[in-house]
Design a protein around this motif. Sequence first.
Motif, PDB file in Angstrom:
ATOM      1  N   THR A   1       0.776  -1.192   0.078  1.00 24.68           N
ATOM      2  CA  THR A   1       0.241  -0.096  -0.077  1.00 24.68           C
ATOM      3  C   THR A   1       0.775   1.323  -0.041  1.00 24.68           C
ATOM      4  O   THR A   1       0.523   2.396  -0.697  1.00 24.68           O
ATOM      5  N   GLN A   2       1.749   1.411   0.724  1.00 23.76           N
ATOM      6  CA  GLN A   2       2.829   2.379   0.833  1.00 23.76           C
ATOM      7  C   GLN A   2       3.526   2.666  -0.472  1.00 23.76           C
ATOM      8  O   GLN A   2       3.631   3.721  -0.812  1.00 23.76           O
ATOM      9  N   VAL A   3       3.873   1.638  -1.060  1.00 22.50           N
ATOM     10  CA  VAL A   3       4.564   1.931  -2.435  1.00 22.50           C
ATOM     11  C   VAL A   3       3.662   2.349  -3.254  1.00 22.50           C
ATOM     12  O   VAL A   3       3.910   3.225  -4.054  1.00 22.50           O
ATOM     13  N   LEU A   4       2.232   1.821  -3.393  1.00 19.81           N
ATOM     14  CA  LEU A   4       1.359   2.508  -4.234  1.00 19.81           C
ATOM     15  C   LEU A   4       1.216   3.703  -4.303  1.00 19.81           C
ATOM     16  O   LEU A   4       0.937   4.611  -5.037  1.00 19.81           O
ATOM     17  N   HIS A   5       1.175   4.058  -2.718  1.00 24.40           N
ATOM     18  CA  HIS A   5       0.711   5.541  -2.445  1.00 24.40           C
ATOM     19  C   HIS A   5       1.877   6.410  -2.831  1.00 24.40           C
ATOM     20  O   HIS A   5       1.533   7.563  -3.146  1.00 24.40           O
ATOM     21  N   LEU A   6       2.966   6.290  -2.516  1.00 20.97           N
ATOM     22  CA  LEU A   6       4.223   7.061  -3.149  1.00 20.97           C
ATOM     23  C   LEU A   6       4.288   7.253  -4.423  1.00 20.97           C
ATOM     24  O   LEU A   6       4.837   8.249  -5.065  1.00 20.97           O
ATOM     25  N   ARG A   7       4.007   5.977  -5.153  1.00 19.89           N
ATOM     26  CA  ARG A   7       3.874   6.082  -6.643  1.00 19.89           C
ATOM     27  C   ARG A   7       2.915   7.059  -7.104  1.00 19.89           C
ATOM     28  O   ARG A   7       3.344   7.912  -8.078  1.00 19.89           O
ATOM     29  N   ARG A   8       1.781   7.244  -6.498  1.00 17.70           N
ATOM     30  CA  ARG A   8       0.733   8.183  -6.980  1.00 17.70           C
ATOM     31  C   ARG A   8       1.296   9.475  -6.597  1.00 17.70           C
ATOM     32  O   ARG A   8       1.109  10.559  -7.329  1.00 17.70           O
ATOM     33  N   VAL A   9       1.921   9.767  -5.472  1.00 14.37           N
ATOM     34  CA  VAL A   9       2.301  11.211  -5.086  1.00 14.37           C
ATOM     35  C   VAL A   9       3.414  11.581  -6.078  1.00 14.37           C
ATOM     36  O   VAL A   9       3.234  12.712  -6.560  1.00 14.37           O
ATOM     37  N   ARG A  10       4.283  10.713  -6.668  1.00 12.03           N
ATOM     38  CA  ARG A  10       5.242  11.104  -7.497  1.00 12.03           C
ATOM     39  C   ARG A  10       4.602  11.489  -8.892  1.00 12.03           C
ATOM     40  O   ARG A  10       4.914  12.214  -9.425  1.00 12.03           O
ATOM     41  N   ASN A  11       3.738  10.437  -9.313  1.00 12.13           N
ATOM     42  CA  ASN A  11       3.083  10.636 -10.538  1.00 12.13           C
ATOM     43  C   ASN A  11       2.137  12.183 -10.424  1.00 12.13           C
ATOM     44  O   ASN A  11       1.906  12.955 -11.487  1.00 12.13           O
TER      45      ASN A  11
END
Length: 453
Positions: A440-450
Amino acid sequence: MEKEKGSENDSSTGSQIGTEIFEGSVDRTEDADMKSPQVTATPLAEPKTSDVPDGGLVAWLQVLGAFVIMLASWGLINSFGVYQTYYETDLLRSSTSSDISWIGSLQGALLNMGGLVSGPLFDAGHFRALTISGSALVVLGLFMTSLCETYWQVLLAQGVAVGVGCGLLFLPSAAILSQYFARRRALALGLQSSGSPVGGIVFSILFSRLQPRIGFGWATRVLAFILLGLLVVPLVCMRPRVAPPRHKRAFFDRDAIRDVPFMSFAISALPSFMGMYVPFFYLQLFALRRGTASADLAAYLVTLLNAGSVFGRILPNFVADYLGSMNMLAAMTLGAGILAFSWLGVHDLGGTITFAVLFGFFNGGVASLPPSAIVTLTPDLGRLGTRMGMLFAFIGIAVLVGTPIAGAILKDVDDDGAWKGLIVYCATTVFIGGLGFVGTQVLHLRRVRNTKV
């Protein structure tokens, strides 16, 4: 002209939370000095992070009131282990371990699932009505439990009435703190959450000491009278800081279903909480049946679990304000899973006590961090109550089925293999949930970067 700040990093993790939410239009005009913009919005706008008190007498009074609510809700559930043992050895000895655990698991499930109703009602501005009705049901349910003589009576009184009352109280008490704290949000929620193990400690000791002297009925009524007095505190101290929106909030946020990090978070919570409360229900019985503790000492194992949980709800939440709530939640859940596997190696009193304190610590972190973690996954804080309700519905399902499954595995309390099966089930589910939180944290950080790109 100064640049207006509309969002702020949460817990120094670089994860941005949109905290400037307006229900109406926003107009910017410059004043006569041309120094700063004037913002005009409906009076129902969510305040900016910079406007949140993050301290002061009124804000900390909210923490006190929320602490009492946690003591009266999760505190009761965390003390169910002493009731489980009493029911199995006395009042409901003709019922199986799995049957009896349904009482406590139903209580916990209704507490969490109640968020589906209490969350949107909180968003709509009905905090006081929720607090009054929830308090009344908790106290009434305990008084009725003190009169019970059969399984179905206990299930309705302690499982349903107390569970529904806790469900009306719990989520609003956590959501209201997000209106008063931003930078210290995780710490405030951790202090609030510490009411749960404190209640578990106090109620476990009181029931264990009073029941042999004054009987089951009056021991339970003493707890009810204590809660009757304590629940006056949130009614006096707590009040929402943000006015409700003019339009009604939906009881279900459809956008959340398409929010991949949020759904990953909710699905990961299922296995985590399926195994998280197994020791709270069965460690005391484990010590008695395996001979690792006398009857007098075994009665305090639930107390030790809750004592460890006090520190687990404060220290990790303090660190979460610097390292991030999702990071700490993943770490604490993985730690709890690894520690649960070590339960297989417990064969004496020292090992049992050590396991109780350490598992209680990790359990405290896992139980207290989701409310602050969900804020990082909720861009529109006006829907925070609704999303919290949806998340805790998943947790409620897990709590409902988790301990009865463990009870079904434990068909014979004197069978060593059955106990090993229960422990492996507990450890595996919690560890899988921890891996899910990492994802979940990986998905969240990826969304933040995008989003930044």
